[in-house]
Design a protein around this motif. Structure first.
Motif, PDB file in Angstrom:
ATOM      1  N   LEU A   8       0.817  -1.210   0.000  1.00  0.00           N
ATOM      2  CA  LEU A   8       0.000   0.000   0.000  1.00  0.00           C
ATOM      3  C   LEU A   8       0.855   1.266   0.000  1.00  0.00           C
ATOM      4  O   LEU A   8       0.566   2.232  -0.719  1.00  0.00           O
ATOM      5  N   ILE A   9       1.919   1.257   0.779  1.00  0.00           N
ATOM      6  CA  ILE A   9       2.820   2.413   0.809  1.00  0.00           C
ATOM      7  C   ILE A   9       3.503   2.594  -0.547  1.00  0.00           C
ATOM      8  O   ILE A   9       3.612   3.702  -1.058  1.00  0.00           O
ATOM      9  N   ALA A  10       3.936   1.482  -1.165  1.00  0.00           N
ATOM     10  CA  ALA A  10       4.578   1.560  -2.479  1.00  0.00           C
ATOM     11  C   ALA A  10       3.586   2.060  -3.533  1.00  0.00           C
ATOM     12  O   ALA A  10       3.929   2.876  -4.391  1.00  0.00           O
ATOM     13  N   ALA A  11       2.339   1.579  -3.466  1.00  0.00           N
ATOM     14  CA  ALA A  11       1.320   2.022  -4.423  1.00  0.00           C
ATOM     15  C   ALA A  11       1.026   3.510  -4.238  1.00  0.00           C
ATOM     16  O   ALA A  11       0.920   4.257  -5.214  1.00  0.00           O
ATOM     17  N   LEU A  12       0.901   3.948  -2.992  1.00  0.00           N
ATOM     18  CA  LEU A  12       0.656   5.356  -2.715  1.00  0.00           C
ATOM     19  C   LEU A  12       1.811   6.217  -3.209  1.00  0.00           C
ATOM     20  O   LEU A  12       1.616   7.262  -3.830  1.00  0.00           O
ATOM     21  N   PHE A  13       3.030   5.757  -2.949  1.00  0.00           N
ATOM     22  CA  PHE A  13       4.222   6.475  -3.399  1.00  0.00           C
ATOM     23  C   PHE A  13       4.269   6.550  -4.935  1.00  0.00           C
ATOM     24  O   PHE A  13       4.585   7.587  -5.515  1.00  0.00           O
ATOM     25  N   ALA A  14       3.910   5.453  -5.589  1.00  0.00           N
ATOM     26  CA  ALA A  14       3.899   5.431  -7.063  1.00  0.00           C
ATOM     27  C   ALA A  14       2.855   6.399  -7.611  1.00  0.00           C
ATOM     28  O   ALA A  14       3.112   7.119  -8.586  1.00  0.00           O
ATOM     29  N   ILE A  15       1.685   6.435  -6.987  1.00  0.00           N
ATOM     30  CA  ILE A  15       0.632   7.356  -7.441  1.00  0.00           C
ATOM     31  C   ILE A  15       1.078   8.803  -7.258  1.00  0.00           C
ATOM     32  O   ILE A  15       0.898   9.635  -8.147  1.00  0.00           O
ATOM     33  N   VAL A  16       1.689   9.096  -6.122  1.00  0.00           N
ATOM     34  CA  VAL A  16       2.168  10.457  -5.877  1.00  0.00           C
ATOM     35  C   VAL A  16       3.269  10.817  -6.871  1.00  0.00           C
ATOM     36  O   VAL A  16       3.289  11.921  -7.427  1.00  0.00           O
ATOM     37  N   LEU A  17       4.174   9.880  -7.128  1.00  0.00           N
ATOM     38  CA  LEU A  17       5.264  10.126  -8.069  1.00  0.00           C
ATOM     39  C   LEU A  17       4.734  10.347  -9.483  1.00  0.00           C
ATOM     40  O   LEU A  17       5.135  11.292 -10.167  1.00  0.00           O
ATOM     41  N   LEU A  18       3.818   9.489  -9.919  1.00  0.00           N
ATOM     42  CA  LEU A  18       3.236   9.654 -11.254  1.00  0.00           C
ATOM     43  C   LEU A  18       2.429  10.951 -11.350  1.00  0.00           C
ATOM     44  O   LEU A  18       2.461  11.642 -12.366  1.00  0.00           O
ATOM     45  N   GLY A  19       1.714  11.279 -10.292  1.00  0.00           N
ATOM     46  CA  GLY A  19       0.980  12.547 -10.275  1.00  0.00           C
ATOM     47  C   GLY A  19       1.914  13.737 -10.373  1.00  0.00           C
ATOM     48  O   GLY A  19       1.631  14.717 -11.059  1.00  0.00           O
ATOM     49  N   GLY A  20       3.050  13.645  -9.715  1.00  0.00           N
ATOM     50  CA  GLY A  20       4.049  14.712  -9.803  1.00  0.00           C
ATOM     51  C   GLY A  20       4.610  14.840 -11.209  1.00  0.00           C
ATOM     52  O   GLY A  20       4.801  15.947 -11.719  1.00  0.00           O
ATOM     53  N   PHE A  21       4.878  13.702 -11.862  1.00  0.00           N
ATOM     54  CA  PHE A  21       5.375  13.741 -13.239  1.00  0.00           C
ATOM     55  C   PHE A  21       4.339  14.350 -14.183  1.00  0.00           C
ATOM     56  O   PHE A  21       4.672  15.147 -15.054  1.00  0.00           O
ATOM     57  N   VAL A  22       3.081  13.981 -13.999  1.00  0.00           N
ATOM     58  CA  VAL A  22       2.017  14.533 -14.838  1.00  0.00           C
ATOM     59  C   VAL A  22       1.884  16.033 -14.603  1.00  0.00           C
ATOM     60  O   VAL A  22       1.743  16.817 -15.552  1.00  0.00           O
ATOM     61  N   ALA A  23       1.952  16.457 -13.348  1.00  0.00           N
ATOM     62  CA  ALA A  23       1.858  17.883 -13.040  1.00  0.00           C
ATOM     63  C   ALA A  23       3.051  18.641 -13.621  1.00  0.00           C
ATOM     64  O   ALA A  23       2.902  19.742 -14.141  1.00  0.00           O
TER      65      ALA A  23
END
Length: 81
Positions: A8-23
Motif C-alpha cells: 500500500l505504501i509503495a502504491a501510494l508512493f507510485a501514485i504520488v510520483l506519477l501525479g508529480g510527473f504529470v503535473a
C-alpha cells in the motif's frame, strides 16, 4: 500484515510520483504556451519582424514551387509533341 502495508505504501508512493510527473509535464506545456502567447505582447516589433520574415520565406517558396511546376509541365508538353 507488513507485506500489505508495504504494498500500500509503495502504491501510494507510485501514485504520488506519477501525479508529480504529470503535473510537471502539464506545467511545462502550460508554461510553454504562456511563453508563446506572451512573447508577442512583450516584444511586438520583434515578433512582427520574425513573422514577416517567415511569411516572405513561405511566399517565395510557394512561388518557386509554382514556377518549377510550370517549367516541368512545359517540358512534358514539349516532349509529347
Amino acid at each position: 500484515m507488513n507485506k500489505i502495508a508495504s504494498i500500500l505504501i509503495a502504491a501510494l508512493f507510485a501514485i504520488v510520483l506519477l501525479g508529480g510527473f504529470v503535473a510537471l509535464l502539464g506545467g511545462s506545456i502550460l508554461g510553454g504556451l504562456m511563453f508563446l502567447i506572451g512573447i508577442p505582447f512583450a516584444f511586438p516589433m520583434s515578433t512582427s519582424i520574425v513573422v514577416l520574415f517567415f511569411v516572405v520565406i513561405i511566399f517565395r517558396t510557394l512561388i518557386e514551387k509554382r514556377r518549377q511546376k510550370r517549367e516541368m509541365q512545359k517540358y512534358l508538353d514539349d516532349q509529347d509533341t
